[in-house]
Design a protein around this motif. Structure first.
Motif, PDB file in Angstrom:
ATOM      1  N   GLU A 424       0.849  -1.190   0.000  1.00 20.67           N
ATOM      2  CA  GLU A 424       0.000   0.000   0.000  1.00 20.67           C
ATOM      3  C   GLU A 424       0.882   1.236   0.000  1.00 20.67           C
ATOM      4  N   ASP A 425       0.258   2.391  -0.286  1.00 23.25           N
ATOM      5  CA  ASP A 425       0.992   3.651  -0.228  1.00 23.25           C
ATOM      6  C   ASP A 425       1.246   4.011   1.230  1.00 23.25           C
ATOM      7  N   ILE A 426       2.337   4.689   1.476  1.00 25.11           N
ATOM      8  CA  ILE A 426       2.628   5.090   2.843  1.00 25.11           C
ATOM      9  C   ILE A 426       1.520   6.003   3.361  1.00 25.11           C
ATOM     10  N   ASN A 427       1.138   5.781   4.617  1.00 24.73           N
ATOM     11  CA  ASN A 427       0.054   6.572   5.217  1.00 24.73           C
ATOM     12  C   ASN A 427       0.293   6.678   6.715  1.00 24.73           C
ATOM     13  N   ILE A 428      -0.578   7.393   7.387  1.00 30.95           N
ATOM     14  CA  ILE A 428      -0.344   7.668   8.807  1.00 30.95           C
ATOM     15  C   ILE A 428      -1.068   6.701   9.734  1.00 30.95           C
ATOM     16  N   HIS A 430      -0.763   3.406  10.557  1.00 28.63           N
ATOM     17  CA  HIS A 430       0.070   2.606  11.460  1.00 28.63           C
ATOM     18  C   HIS A 430       0.846   3.496  12.426  1.00 28.63           C
ATOM     19  N   ILE A 431       1.237   4.669  11.956  1.00 30.60           N
ATOM     20  CA  ILE A 431       1.970   5.596  12.821  1.00 30.60           C
ATOM     21  C   ILE A 431       1.084   6.022  13.979  1.00 30.60           C
ATOM     22  N   LYS A 432      -0.175   6.334  13.690  1.00 28.09           N
ATOM     23  CA  LYS A 432      -1.115   6.754  14.741  1.00 28.09           C
ATOM     24  C   LYS A 432      -1.292   5.657  15.790  1.00 28.09           C
ATOM     25  N   GLU A 433      -1.255   4.409  15.355  1.00 29.53           N
ATOM     26  CA  GLU A 433      -1.463   3.289  16.267  1.00 29.53           C
ATOM     27  C   GLU A 433      -0.233   2.996  17.114  1.00 29.53           C
ATOM     28  N   ASN A 434       0.932   3.467  16.691  1.00 24.91           N
ATOM     29  CA  ASN A 434       2.180   2.935  17.249  1.00 24.91           C
ATOM     30  C   ASN A 434       3.195   4.018  17.616  1.00 24.91           C
ATOM     31  N   TYR A 435       2.754   5.229  17.888  1.00 24.19           N
ATOM     32  CA  TYR A 435       3.700   6.313  18.124  1.00 24.19           C
ATOM     33  C   TYR A 435       4.018   6.539  19.594  1.00 24.19           C
ATOM     34  N   GLU A 452       3.356  16.321   2.747  1.00 19.59           N
ATOM     35  CA  GLU A 452       1.979  15.830   2.820  1.00 19.59           C
ATOM     36  C   GLU A 452       1.744  15.042   4.108  1.00 19.59           C
ATOM     37  N   LEU A 453       2.665  14.122   4.433  1.00 20.90           N
ATOM     38  CA  LEU A 453       2.519  13.331   5.652  1.00 20.90           C
ATOM     39  C   LEU A 453       2.590  14.200   6.894  1.00 20.90           C
ATOM     40  N   TYR A 454       3.453  15.194   6.865  1.00 21.93           N
ATOM     41  CA  TYR A 454       3.577  16.108   8.003  1.00 21.93           C
ATOM     42  C   TYR A 454       2.249  16.816   8.259  1.00 21.93           C
ATOM     43  N   GLU A 455       1.627  17.293   7.201  1.00 21.72           N
ATOM     44  CA  GLU A 455       0.336  17.976   7.350  1.00 21.72           C
ATOM     45  C   GLU A 455      -0.725  17.030   7.920  1.00 21.72           C
ATOM     46  N   GLU A 456      -0.740  15.799   7.424  1.00 19.72           N
ATOM     47  CA  GLU A 456      -1.733  14.837   7.903  1.00 19.72           C
ATOM     48  C   GLU A 456      -1.515  14.497   9.374  1.00 19.72           C
ATOM     49  N   LEU A 457      -0.269  14.273   9.753  1.00 19.90           N
ATOM     50  CA  LEU A 457       0.021  13.930  11.150  1.00 19.90           C
ATOM     51  C   LEU A 457      -0.245  15.094  12.090  1.00 19.90           C
ATOM     52  N   LYS A 458       0.024  16.299  11.630  1.00 17.93           N
ATOM     53  CA  LYS A 458      -0.260  17.468  12.459  1.00 17.93           C
ATOM     54  C   LYS A 458      -1.749  17.548  12.800  1.00 17.93           C
TER      55      LYS A 458
END
Length: 748
Positions: A424-428, A430-435, A452-458
């Protein structure tokens, strides 16, 4: 003002210094080099040259009178073309053969880059009717003074700008060494610096550094100590002590330590000084931002002598980018200095797998020339594409290649990583689940994807965790701050937690240790470099998956393609993807991967069988052939661009508006100040507010109306002000309107 004799005496002292420190340099006749140093500037006693000096001195002493010029119809002859007339040619012909005499005369004749004189008559007239007027009165005890000047030396210099192509390779090598060392000694004397500084104790300091930590040399380090006279190709695990092994191999010789990225170079430079405790005055930092880095480390003061010795390659150990050294392969005028220096040096190439195929070709050509001249090299890397050795073998470059060195724990290869592949394309998600309570590293292939990822995670986690962004599109001042921040947070004993989203600027030799990595796949080699920033010096915990690799879904990950602007060739990506899937299995379950696995996967992906006649192979082959075929002085140094990256330095409009007073003040200093150090400091303060983008991106900005004004730093340099958005959080961002370039392909 320094006289000819004063300058020549300085050369002679530097000649003696070089000979005393490195008496065993190959392909050099010290007696010939001594004569070259003593005679090379005697042609300056001609009337036209002396009158130029007198006109300058008149400003201080109006009573000075110019000499009578009786050859008004002849233009000034470059002094290098006149100096050989002072040599005792009859005596030389008794003790040297024709090739040795040609080496001597041509080294003097061409010691400066000047227009070639096609008509020899003006040289002959100047020697017989002008130089002869001053010869009787000229006294210098170090030369064998001839009774009359002899213009017949021309027969030894008109063959070519370098010994003729039908000369022996030995003659060419001796010419390059003699001419190159003359230039090195001459520039040192002119700059008031020593031509070389002796490396007295790098070996001992490195040994003490290891012992202080309670260790003794490991297998890799022992190997390098035992094979100091060999060229080596070393494959070794991350965290095994490759830096110390490389320093052991250099020992107390002259050394160059090259890495691909400036941030890595800065880190190794600091490590050699702070951890190894090698004398700061014995180690140089050399890349495009050298002055800036020196200023940061010295309370905004620049030691001009130290800076000059860095530029002149005079210090025992230089930590540098590869392009600062190997551009001599283009054989531009003056190339001999670098090649001659490398001929008595030891060259470390760290993380070779990070270089683009064109740079690999340049490096292989350089290694061919360096080893032919007597220099030595060691490639030290975590992974090594076999295709590189294939091309090195084709150039008959000799080297030792021991079995890989693995970091072991209790007799077993250290296991640091368990990897999960995701189709899959990289997305946030799994990061949200495991940070939580972790140091999280996210590495993507392009700046656009990172932003793009920075904006989404923010949006999702702004108030819950510290989130930072790091890539190459920050102004230098902000980038340095972010480098320090990620390095500090990434130390194992630092308890800070948070998320860093980055590009490949963190891939090589940055000594950081994060808990988990989420990354787009680039290629196998790059992936394993990225893994090296996670669990760098610790064992894998049972049941922990600490590497998540996104293979892409319906489209390729960012930065992957077949064009010149893609960061990874599509063939390499597909081969890497398939090799990883084969390793973990079609079910894509998490699987352990150790250092041996990584090396074997890289060797599989980059094998000749996989790559022969594909784009990657063809780029190396074509580039290498074109470089090897270059003739001396065909290419102007200004045209040399090893990195194959045409960039434009800009300043974002917001940065310019916020710092206009500072910029204007420092432009005034650079134009009015006579103190060189103060001028450099002011230029650096302006440069700290700039960043570089590819030239075609700049052209797009200009064509679309985003370049509104220019900062005129001086009469030769201007910096365009580009009205793209910029801030400390995200760096330079591009507008939403369509651009004429594919931003998805832009890395770093």
């Amino acid at each position: 003002m320094e006289t000819i004799i004063d300058h020549t005496n300085n050369l002679y002292e530097n000649y003696l210094l070089l000979k005393s420190i490195y008496p065993n340099i190959k392909n050099i006749n010290w007696d010939i080099l001594e004569m070259v140093c003593l005679y090379h500037d005697l042609g300056k006693i001609n009337t036209k040259f002396q009158n130029k000096l007198i006109s300058k001195l008149k400003k201080e002493n109006s009573n000075l009178k110019e000499l009578e010029d009786t050859l008004l119809e002849i233009d000034e002859i470059p002094h290098g073309y006149l100096s050989p007339a002072f040599l005792p040619i009859d005596y030389l012909e008794e003790i040297y053969d024709e090739d040795e005499i040609r080496i001597l005369f041509q080294s003097i004749y061409y010691h400066h880059n000047r227009e070639k004189v096609d008509n020899e008559k003006p040289i002959q007239i100047t020697i017989e009717e002008d130089l002869s007027k001053y010869w009787d009165d000229f006294q210098y005890d170090k030369i064998n003074k001839v009774q009359s000047l002899n213009p017949s030396y021309i027969e030894y210099t008109t063959i070519d700008r370098i010994p003729a192509v039908d000369d022996t390779e030995e003659t060419v090598r001796k010419y390059i060494m003699t001419k190159g060392l003359l230039n090195k000694i001459d520039y040192a004397a002119s700059g008031g610096i020593d031509v070389e500084v002796q490396n007295k104790d790098l070996l001992e300091k490195t040994m003490k550094s290891i012992a202080k930590g309670g260790y003794k040399p490991n297998k890799l380090q022992e190997y390098m100590l035992q094979h100091k006279e060999d060229n080596n190709v070393i494959r070794a695990s991350t965290g095994i002590g490759k830096t110390e092994a490389a320093l052991f191999w250099i020992g107390n010789n002259k050394g160059f330590f090259t890495l691909p990225l400036r941030v890595s170079i800065n880190a190794i430079y600091d490590r050699v000084i702070d951890k190894i405790r090698f004398n700061k005055d014995g180690v140089a930092l050399l890349h495009s931002d050298t002055a800036s880095e020196y200023l940061k480390r010295n309370d905004n003061e620049l030691d001009l002598e130290y800076y000059a010795m860095t530029k002149q390659l005079s210090l025992p150990l230089t930590i540098c980018t590869l392009d600062q050294l190997v551009d001599f392969i283009f054989k531009y005028e003056g190339f001999e200095l670098k090649l001659a220096t490398l001929a008595y040096s030891r060259l470390i190439i760290d993380e070779i797998q990070m270089y683009a195929p064109e740079m690999v070709a340049f490096l292989i050509a350089a290694l061919k020339y360096i080893t032919d001249m007597g220099g030595k090299f060691s490639i030290v890397t975590a992974t090594l594409p076999p295709i590189f050795l294939y091309f090195m073998d084709k150039q008959h470059i000799r080297y030792e290649k021991p079995e890989p060195f693995y970091k072991e724990v209790n007799g077993k290869i250290q296991l640091r990583h368990r990897m999960k592949l995701l189709n899959e394309d990289i997305n946030i998600n799994h990061i949200k689940e495991n940070y939580k309570d972790k140091k999280v590293l996210v590495i993507v292939n392009t700046v656009k994807k990172a932003q793009e990822l920075y904006e989404e995670l923010k949006k999702e986690l702004k108030d819950k965790v510290e989130i930072n962004l790091f890539h190459s599109r920050f102004i230098k001042k902000d980038r340095a701050e972010k480098e320090d921040h990620i390095f500090t947070m990434g130390q194992l004993d630092n308890n800070s937690k948070g998320i860093w989203i980055t590009t490949q600027v963190v891939e090589a030799s940055l000594d950081i240790d994060f808990d988990v990595l989420y990354t787009e796949l680039s290629d196998a080699s790059g992936l394993f470099q990225r893994m090296g920033r996670v669990y760098r010096n610790r064992d894998l915990q049972e049941g922990v998956t600490n590497i998540y690799v996104y293979l892409g879904n319906e489209k390729l990950p960012s930065g992957i393609g077949s064009g010149d602007k893609s960061i990874i060739d599509k063939d390499i990506f597909e081969l890497s993807k398939q090799a990883l899937i084969n390793h973990v299995g079609k079910d894509l379950k998490s699987r352990e991967i150790d250092e041996k696995d990584k090396m074997e996967l890289v060797e599989q992906v980059y094998s000749i069988n996989n790559l022969k006649n594909k784009n990657y192979y063809n780029k190396i082959d074509k580039t290498l052939k074109s470089v090897i075929d270059i003739k001396a002085f065909e290419i102007d140094k200004k045209e040399v661009n090893l990195r194959n990256i045409d960039t434009k330095t800009i300043i974002p409009k917001k940065v310019y508006e916020d710092n206009k007073e500072i910029i204007d003040e420092n432009i005034k200093i650079t134009s009015e100040e006579s103190n060189v150090s103060k001028k450099l400091i002011s230029r650096n303060l302006i440069n700290e507010l700039t960043l570089s983008i590819p030239s075609y991106m700049y052209e797009s900005a200009k064509n679309n109306g985003y370049v509104e004004e220019f900062i005129n730093v001086d009469e030769y340099n201007e910096i365009p002000v580009v009205s793209y958005n910029y801030d400390f959080e995200e760096g330079l961002t591009y507008p939403e309107k369509p651009q004429k370039f594919n931003e998805d392909m832009q890395c770093l």
